[in-house]
Scaffold this motif. Structure first.
Motif, PDB file in Angstrom:
ATOM      1  N   LEU A 199     -13.353  -2.023 -24.728  1.00 47.28           N
ATOM      2  CA  LEU A 199     -12.011  -1.834 -24.694  1.00 47.28           C
ATOM      3  C   LEU A 199     -11.886  -0.328 -24.096  1.00 47.28           C
ATOM      4  N   GLY A 200     -12.815   0.628 -24.488  1.00 43.84           N
ATOM      5  CA  GLY A 200     -12.867   2.006 -23.773  1.00 43.84           C
ATOM      6  C   GLY A 200     -13.203   1.928 -22.381  1.00 43.84           C
ATOM      7  N   GLU A 201     -14.086   1.413 -21.967  1.00 37.37           N
ATOM      8  CA  GLU A 201     -14.347   0.910 -20.478  1.00 37.37           C
ATOM      9  C   GLU A 201     -13.393   0.514 -19.779  1.00 37.37           C
ATOM     10  N   VAL A 202     -12.713  -0.630 -20.374  1.00 37.01           N
ATOM     11  CA  VAL A 202     -11.736  -1.337 -19.579  1.00 37.01           C
ATOM     12  C   VAL A 202     -10.517  -0.352 -19.436  1.00 37.01           C
ATOM     13  N   VAL A 203      -9.935   0.273 -20.628  1.00 37.71           N
ATOM     14  CA  VAL A 203      -8.805   1.171 -20.412  1.00 37.71           C
ATOM     15  C   VAL A 203      -9.028   2.362 -19.543  1.00 37.71           C
ATOM     16  N   LEU A 204     -10.058   2.849 -20.029  1.00 36.78           N
ATOM     17  CA  LEU A 204     -10.153   4.409 -19.104  1.00 36.78           C
ATOM     18  C   LEU A 204     -10.273   4.130 -17.780  1.00 36.78           C
ATOM     19  N   PHE A 205     -11.197   2.946 -17.514  1.00 38.74           N
ATOM     20  CA  PHE A 205     -11.573   2.907 -16.039  1.00 38.74           C
ATOM     21  C   PHE A 205     -10.438   2.268 -15.090  1.00 38.74           C
ATOM     22  N   ASN A 206      -9.578   1.162 -15.977  1.00 40.43           N
ATOM     23  CA  ASN A 206      -8.498   0.860 -15.280  1.00 40.43           C
ATOM     24  C   ASN A 206      -7.595   2.054 -14.926  1.00 40.43           C
ATOM     25  N   LEU A 207      -7.353   3.204 -15.801  1.00 37.72           N
ATOM     26  CA  LEU A 207      -6.583   4.085 -15.512  1.00 37.72           C
ATOM     27  C   LEU A 207      -7.116   4.715 -14.413  1.00 37.72           C
ATOM     28  N   LEU A 208      -8.384   4.935 -14.420  1.00 36.16           N
ATOM     29  CA  LEU A 208      -9.260   5.822 -13.347  1.00 36.16           C
ATOM     30  C   LEU A 208      -8.916   5.557 -12.191  1.00 36.16           C
ATOM     31  N   PHE A 209      -9.157   4.137 -12.066  1.00 35.17           N
ATOM     32  CA  PHE A 209      -9.157   3.324 -10.739  1.00 35.17           C
ATOM     33  C   PHE A 209      -7.657   3.204 -10.220  1.00 35.17           C
ATOM     34  N   GLY A 210      -6.720   3.183 -11.299  1.00 37.39           N
ATOM     35  CA  GLY A 210      -5.420   2.915 -10.832  1.00 37.39           C
ATOM     36  C   GLY A 210      -4.945   4.291 -10.095  1.00 37.39           C
ATOM     37  N   VAL A 211      -5.214   5.436 -10.867  1.00 35.50           N
ATOM     38  CA  VAL A 211      -4.955   6.686 -10.139  1.00 35.50           C
ATOM     39  C   VAL A 211      -5.554   6.919  -8.663  1.00 35.50           C
ATOM     40  N   ALA A 212      -6.808   6.695  -8.874  1.00 32.00           N
ATOM     41  CA  ALA A 212      -7.704   6.928  -7.506  1.00 32.00           C
ATOM     42  C   ALA A 212      -6.983   6.032  -6.394  1.00 32.00           C
ATOM     43  N   LEU A 213      -6.730   4.728  -6.559  1.00 35.02           N
ATOM     44  CA  LEU A 213      -6.142   3.639  -5.641  1.00 35.02           C
ATOM     45  C   LEU A 213      -4.896   4.218  -5.170  1.00 35.02           C
ATOM     46  N   ALA A 214      -3.911   5.025  -5.959  1.00 33.24           N
ATOM     47  CA  ALA A 214      -2.674   5.461  -5.486  1.00 33.24           C
ATOM     48  C   ALA A 214      -2.790   6.723  -4.672  1.00 33.24           C
ATOM     49  N   GLY A 215      -4.127   7.373  -4.870  1.00 36.21           N
ATOM     50  CA  GLY A 215      -4.298   8.534  -4.149  1.00 36.21           C
ATOM     51  C   GLY A 215      -4.941   8.185  -2.666  1.00 36.21           C
ATOM     52  N   LEU A 216      -5.324   7.014  -2.334  1.00 38.89           N
ATOM     53  CA  LEU A 216      -6.107   6.635  -1.066  1.00 38.89           C
ATOM     54  C   LEU A 216      -5.106   6.918   0.087  1.00 38.89           C
ATOM     55  N   PRO A 217      -5.479   7.613   1.067  1.00 37.80           N
ATOM     56  CA  PRO A 217      -4.772   7.866   2.314  1.00 37.80           C
ATOM     57  C   PRO A 217      -3.731   6.935   2.663  1.00 37.80           C
ATOM     58  N   ALA A 218      -3.998   5.679   2.605  1.00 41.13           N
ATOM     59  CA  ALA A 218      -3.362   4.589   3.337  1.00 41.13           C
ATOM     60  C   ALA A 218      -2.244   4.276   2.329  1.00 41.13           C
ATOM     61  N   LEU A 219      -2.636   4.660   0.999  1.00 42.02           N
ATOM     62  CA  LEU A 219      -1.348   4.113  -0.025  1.00 42.02           C
ATOM     63  C   LEU A 219      -0.394   5.487  -0.420  1.00 42.02           C
ATOM     64  N   ALA A 220      -0.879   6.741  -0.366  1.00 47.57           N
ATOM     65  CA  ALA A 220      -0.580   7.672  -0.979  1.00 47.57           C
ATOM     66  C   ALA A 220       1.085   7.884  -0.431  1.00 47.57           C
ATOM     67  N   ALA A 221       1.316   7.516   0.874  1.00 50.30           N
ATOM     68  CA  ALA A 221       2.658   7.722   1.582  1.00 50.30           C
ATOM     69  C   ALA A 221       3.560   6.607   1.196  1.00 50.30           C
ATOM     70  N   THR A 222       2.959   5.507   0.404  1.00 51.76           N
ATOM     71  CA  THR A 222       3.970   4.325  -0.120  1.00 51.76           C
ATOM     72  C   THR A 222       5.264   4.783  -1.054  1.00 51.76           C
ATOM     73  N   HIS A 223       6.287   4.423  -0.553  1.00 49.42           N
ATOM     74  CA  HIS A 223       7.379   4.795  -1.482  1.00 49.42           C
ATOM     75  C   HIS A 223       8.003   3.501  -1.962  1.00 49.42           C
ATOM     76  N   MET A 224       8.429   2.554  -1.279  1.00 48.48           N
ATOM     77  CA  MET A 224       9.041   1.524  -1.608  1.00 48.48           C
ATOM     78  C   MET A 224       7.917   0.204  -2.035  1.00 48.48           C
ATOM     79  N   PRO A 225       7.854  -0.317  -3.333  1.00 52.05           N
ATOM     80  CA  PRO A 225       6.840  -1.461  -3.658  1.00 52.05           C
ATOM     81  C   PRO A 225       6.764  -2.460  -2.384  1.00 52.05           C
TER      82      PRO A 225
END
Length: 608
Positions: A225-251
């Motif tokens: 559980l610790g690995e899944v929850v923490l890594f999911n959150l970390l990867f979710g934040v990093a994915l949102a910070g990728l240059p290609a996605l950072a400027a996305t506003h509308m889903p």
């Protein structure tokens, strides 16, 4: 009559953990991309919320594992409340397993980088190969799954380190303004509840876990559980910070509601971890080396998805077998091949997801069909345990599980209302199972099960024999009348006691709560042991039948031969093909290589 039917409790938390991770951890390979696709920069908040729900669900399942140490999952828990509820809950779990296999094989080839035009054909071929491996009963599949799960865990850790430079930008993009209206936000949240997929697997493992089960279960659940929850959150934040996605506003789900998404959107939606690994490695190593790292990572994740599909097929067989043993489904689903595989159930387990894929291959639609089964089964299990007053649960635990179950019920009902395709799929499956169950009960009529005074079972169930230590002993580990007559004749000539054993081979995931095969429910074993018993009785030969359920034939034959001090072992020659023996292992060869000195091995061609 000697009967060995104990479940092999050889699953420590070190083994159960990777197995659970292979189920639970796999969901991130598509959930992360779907979360951003549906909610854009609100996805991190949604992943945090689903993480809290997963923690609550994990807590509930530690209690469920303690209350049901023999396993069985939702089927066992719901059956103690109402048999019909057990059928509904288990069928929802079955729907989840079918969709696990379907979405996993499709996503595997997305990660492999296969052209989308051939993904359907490749997925069906993969399901066919999975069926072949399971038909052979290959034990190497389990070891392969363990190796891939550990490799995927290591790769995930590497990506977690490499993606850290994108985390600050991902945090900066988090905005409550990105959240939709409350009603829309709730519906979006239910779509990513797919992240809970796999937790039900641990409730089915408890019958195989080392005792005390509660301690093994906790050591299995919490680290994963610790690995899944923490890594999911970390990867979710990093994915949102990728240059290609950072400027996305509308889903993008809203932006492409009436049009096909472009390739770059499909890339992050369907293979988020591949995109994240490639971009993260490119940041440190350059584009060319980053591309290679991304490809290697994608292959490992693709293999993990195929392993998850294989696990889902095995689990589907187990569910069908358990329900058929309880006469809720046709008896044909309990028929085992020479490897102890319920082959009719195996065909159903691979044909069902193949049919789903022929109809639909889009990951978004497959996720819709998947989530209703996942949430439905977890909800049924949690509420059943909370409502069962016979379970040893404290007042506060019962209240907590009731509140969690009510919350999950709201999630499930929301999916039912907002996702008509998912409702139709789950409803059709539940209706089909209930219809078959009703038809079987009508065709059987009143059940009368008087045990006849004569018959195979009566011959096997003779009073235990007092063994004469001065007489030689012979072990018969072969089936068929000819083998029995030969063994009895040899024992009569030598004045020996004859032991005859029948090993019903069962793989680990085929075992369910209270579903360990019994001699009373095994007509093949009754006929085999009964034939030997009747022949021995007619010849006046002392006879001891032995019925064993185990995962390894050779080990059991050796163990009982040595335990009872037999100086002769009679075995039949295998009639399986060379390929089948290569997959499943040759029992005769293993026994002959490890048989102790002083024990004579006799092999004969007839083995029916």
């Amino acid at each position: 009559m000697l009967v060995s039917g104990d479940r092999p409790r050889n699953l420590s938390w070190l083994h159960a953990g990777p197995m659970l991770y292979g189920d639970w951890g796999t969901s991130r390979l598509y959930v992360l991309g779907l979360a951003f696709y549906f909610t854009a920069h609100g996805s991190v908040l949604f992943m945090g919320a689903i993480g809290l729900v997963m923690i609550a669900v994990a807590w509930a399942y530690t209690i469920i594992c303690r209350c049901y140490p023999e396993g069985g999952g939702v089927y066992t828990a719901a059956k103690e409340i109402n048999p019909l509820l057990a059928i509904v809950g288990t069928t929802l779990l079955l729907a989840g397993y079918i969709m696990t296999a379907a979405i996993s094989v499709v996503e595997a080839f997305h990660y492999f980088g296969a052209p989308r035009s051939i993904v359907l054909v490749a997925s069906i071929v993969a399901l066919a190969l999975i069926a072949l491996v399971n038909w052979m009963g290959a034990k190497s599949a389990g070891r392969f799954a363990l190796i891939i799960a550990i490799a995927a865990l290591g790769v995930s850790g590497l990506v977690a380190i490499l993606c850290l430079p994108f985390v600050p930008e991902g945090i900066r993009t988090i905005s409550f303004d990105a959240l939709p209206a409350p009603g829309e936000a709730w519906v979006a949240f239910t779509k990513i509840c797919l992240a809970m997929a796999g937790v039900e697997a641990v409730a089915n493992m408890t019958g195989l876990m080392h005792k005390p089960v509660v301690r093994t279960a906790r050591r299995t659940i919490w680290p994963v559980l610790g690995e899944v929850v923490l890594f999911n959150l970390l990867f979710g934040v990093a994915l949102a910070g990728l240059p290609a996605l950072a400027a996305t506003h509308m889903p993008d789900a809203a932006h492409y509601a009436k049009a096909a998404p472009p390739a770059e959107v499909l890339a992050y939606r369907d293979t988020a971890m591949k995109v994240l690994a490639t971009e993260s490695a490119s940041h440190w190593l350059g584009a060319s080396k980053g591309f290679i790292v991304g490809k290697v990572t994608a292959v490992i994740f693709g293999l993990l998805l195929l392993s998850a599909a294989n696990t889902a097929v095995m689990a589907t067989m187990s569910v069908l077998w358990a329900m058929a043993k309880d006469k809720e489904l046709p008896r044909a689903l309990t028929r085992l091949n020479y490897s102890g595989v319920p082959w009719v159930g195996l065909l159903v387990a691979v044909i069902a997801p193949a049919i789903v894929l022929v109809i639909e291959q889009d990951v978004v639609v497959l996720a819709e069909l998947y989530v209703i089964g996942v949430c439905g089964a977890i909800t049924t299990n949690t509420l059943s345990c909370a409502a069962n007053r016979r379970l040893d649960i404290t007042r506060w635990q019962r209240i907590g599980m009731s509140l969690l179950g009510a919350f999950l019920l709201c999630v499930t009902l929301t999916i039912v209302v907002t996702k008509p395709r998912a409702t139709l799929f789950a409803g059709a499956l539940v209706g089909s199972v209930l219809g078959v169950r009703w038809g079987l009960r009508l065709s059987r009529g009143p059940e009368v099960l008087p045990e006849p005074e004569t018959g195979w079972l009566a011959m096997v169930k003779l009073e235990p024999l007092k063994l004469d230590p001065s007489k030689p002993r012979i072990m018969l580990a072969a089936r068929g009348r000819g083998q029995a007559e030969y063994a009895v004749d040899l024992a009569r000539k030598r004045g020996a006691t004859l032991f005859a054993m029948y090993v019903r081979t069962i793989r680990l995931l085929d075992l369910q709560s209270n579903q360990v095969p019994r001699i009373e429910d095994d007509p093949q074993a009754q006929a085999s042991l009964g034939t030997a018993a009747l022949t021995a009785k007619a010849a006046g030969v002392p006879f001891v039948p032995i019925y064993v359920t185990a995962t390894d034939i050779a080990d059991e034959i050796l163990d009982y031969t040595v335990t009872f001090g037999c100086d002769t072992l009679i075995m039949g020659k295998s009639r399986r093909t060379r390929m089948a023996r290569a997959f499943a292992g040759d029992v005769l060869e293993r026994v002959s290589n490890t048989l102790p000195d002083g024990v004579t091995l006799i092999t004969r061609g007839e083995s029916h």
